[in-house]
Motif scaffolding. Structure first.
Motif, short mmCIF file in Angstrom:
data_model
loop_
_atom_site.label_atom_id
_atom_site.label_comp_id
_atom_site.label_asym_id
_atom_site.label_seq_id
_atom_site.Cartn_x
_atom_site.Cartn_y
_atom_site.Cartn_z
N GLN A 32 -35.45 31.36 19.55
CA GLN A 32 -36.26 32.26 18.74
C GLN A 32 -35.44 32.76 17.56
O GLN A 32 -34.22 32.83 17.61
N SER A 33 -36.13 33.12 16.48
CA SER A 33 -35.48 33.72 15.31
C SER A 33 -36.04 35.12 15.08
O SER A 33 -37.26 35.33 15.16
N TYR A 34 -35.13 36.06 14.81
CA TYR A 34 -35.53 37.46 14.67
C TYR A 34 -34.95 38.07 13.40
O TYR A 34 -33.82 37.76 13.01
N ILE A 35 -35.72 38.94 12.78
CA ILE A 35 -35.23 39.74 11.66
C ILE A 35 -34.64 41.03 12.23
O ILE A 35 -35.28 41.72 13.02
N ILE A 36 -33.41 41.33 11.82
CA ILE A 36 -32.76 42.59 12.23
C ILE A 36 -32.49 43.38 10.96
O ILE A 36 -31.70 42.97 10.10
N ASN A 37 -33.11 44.52 10.81
CA ASN A 37 -32.98 45.32 9.59
C ASN A 37 -31.75 46.24 9.64
O ASN A 37 -31.39 46.76 10.70
N SER A 38 -31.15 46.41 8.48
CA SER A 38 -30.10 47.42 8.25
C SER A 38 -28.89 47.28 9.16
O SER A 38 -28.16 48.25 9.38
N VAL A 39 -28.64 46.07 9.66
CA VAL A 39 -27.53 45.90 10.60
C VAL A 39 -26.21 45.65 9.87
O VAL A 39 -25.14 45.75 10.49
N ARG A 40 -26.27 45.37 8.57
CA ARG A 40 -25.05 45.08 7.81
C ARG A 40 -24.59 46.27 6.97
O ARG A 40 -23.72 46.13 6.13
N LYS A 41 -25.14 47.42 7.22
CA LYS A 41 -24.71 48.61 6.48
C LYS A 41 -23.25 48.92 6.80
O LYS A 41 -22.82 48.85 7.95
N LYS A 42 -22.49 49.27 5.75
CA LYS A 42 -21.07 49.60 5.94
C LYS A 42 -20.94 51.07 6.35
O LYS A 42 -20.46 51.92 5.61
N THR A 43 -21.40 51.33 7.54
CA THR A 43 -21.35 52.69 8.07
C THR A 43 -20.78 52.65 9.48
O THR A 43 -20.83 51.61 10.15
N PRO A 44 -20.25 53.77 9.95
CA PRO A 44 -19.77 53.81 11.34
C PRO A 44 -20.89 53.45 12.30
O PRO A 44 -22.04 53.85 12.11
N GLY A 45 -20.55 52.67 13.31
CA GLY A 45 -21.54 52.31 14.30
C GLY A 45 -22.35 51.07 13.96
O GLY A 45 -23.35 50.77 14.61
N SER A 46 -21.94 50.34 12.91
CA SER A 46 -22.63 49.11 12.57
C SER A 46 -22.61 48.15 13.75
O SER A 46 -21.60 48.01 14.45
N ARG A 47 -23.72 47.47 13.98
CA ARG A 47 -23.86 46.62 15.18
C ARG A 47 -23.86 45.13 14.84
O ARG A 47 -24.29 44.31 15.64
N ILE A 48 -23.35 44.79 13.67
CA ILE A 48 -23.34 43.38 13.27
C ILE A 48 -22.48 42.54 14.21
O ILE A 48 -22.73 41.35 14.40
N ALA A 49 -21.48 43.15 14.85
CA ALA A 49 -20.60 42.41 15.76
C ALA A 49 -21.38 41.83 16.95
O ALA A 49 -20.95 40.85 17.55
N LEU A 50 -22.52 42.44 17.28
CA LEU A 50 -23.32 41.94 18.39
C LEU A 50 -24.01 40.61 18.08
O LEU A 50 -24.56 39.98 18.99
N PHE A 51 -23.96 40.18 16.82
CA PHE A 51 -24.65 38.96 16.45
C PHE A 51 -23.68 37.86 16.01
O PHE A 51 -24.06 36.92 15.32
N GLN A 52 -22.44 37.98 16.48
CA GLN A 52 -21.49 36.89 16.30
C GLN A 52 -21.84 35.76 17.26
O GLN A 52 -22.53 35.97 18.27
N PRO A 53 -21.38 34.53 16.98
CA PRO A 53 -21.75 33.37 17.81
C PRO A 53 -21.46 33.57 19.29
O PRO A 53 -20.36 34.00 19.67
N PHE A 54 -22.45 33.28 20.10
CA PHE A 54 -22.38 33.30 21.56
C PHE A 54 -22.23 34.69 22.17
O PHE A 54 -21.82 34.82 23.33
#
Length: 236
Positions: A32-54
């Motif tokens: 499945q493909s999903y849109i995740i909004n505002s996950v790349r904001k340069k703020t404390p608590g950013s959750r972009i690390a959760l979408f690294q490979p595997f």
């Protein structure tokens, strides 16, 4: 409708200024493909690390009978990694394997056996402290069985790849003679992976090249594996 499912992140691409579109292999819904909004904001608590490979996630997702892009209602890490983010060798191996999985698994339907293989293999890899240099080879061999073209022995891999190479060659020379040296190692990885000793990195790289060619024979439009160069450099 909302569905609760586990997921394995395959990759993501940037979308607009702070969002991403991520491809996830889910336990309940397949790819499945999903849109995740505002996950790349340069703020404390950013959750972009959760979408690294595997990365392994617990999610509640929206579904649509029309298919296409949907959204994730809730997500969190299902298994925080203890070693992979801190080991360049491991993270490079997972980057490569996630690209291979992304290019070979297309179906939008559940496949419990395949999902459990991937999920458990990733956790096992994170927990390995040493002797994981052959993990990507063993992983690809097991994955090929889940995809329906797994070899029964090392000779099967060599013969198929050699025949393909010979068919494309203008010289007519039998490449099987050059590849036969690797047959015994493939056979050992299939039978007793934990006891297999591959002599050096050069042999391991040649085996990976052969295995990728084997996949190309069975997976339509597999294409170039972009992360292979990074993996080869890190493991050289």
């Amino acid at each position: 409708m909302l569905v609760k499912t586990r997921g394995i992140v395959l990759n993501y691409i940037k979308f607009r200024e702070t969002s991403i579109i991520t491809k996830v292999y889910t336990e309940q819904l397949g790819v499945q493909s999903y849109i995740i909004n505002s996950v790349r904001k340069k703020t404390p608590g950013s959750r972009i690390a959760l979408f690294q490979p595997f990365m392994l996630l617990d999610m509640v997702v929206y579904t649509s009978h029309k298919g296409g892009l949907t959204r994730i209602s809730e997500y969190k890490s299902a298994h925080p990694f203890s070693s992979i983010p801190f080991d360049i060798r491991k993270s490079s191996i997972l980057l490569f394997l996630s690209e291979m999985v992304s290019r070979t698994i297309k179906e939008e339907e559940e496949n419990p056996q395949l999902f459990h293989f991937l999920y458990n293999a990733i956790i096992e890899f994170d927990e390995q402290q040493e002797h994981f240099e052959n993990f990507h080879l063993v992983f690809l061999l097991h994955l090929s069985h889940h995809l329906g073209f797994g070899p029964s022995n090392g000779a099967e891999i060599i013969e198929q790849v050699a025949f393909s190479a010979n068919a494309q060659s203008n010289t007519g020379a039998p490449p099987v003679l050059a590849l036969q040296a690797y047959e015994v190692y493939f056979h050992q990885l299939l039978r007793t992976p934990g006891q297999t000793t591959i002599p050096n990195g050069k042999v391991r790289r040649e085996m990976l090249s052969i295995l990728i060619r084997y996949y190309q024979l069975h997976v339509e439009r597999l294409g170039e594996i972009k992360s292979l160069a990074v993996l080869s450099e890190v493991l050289s």
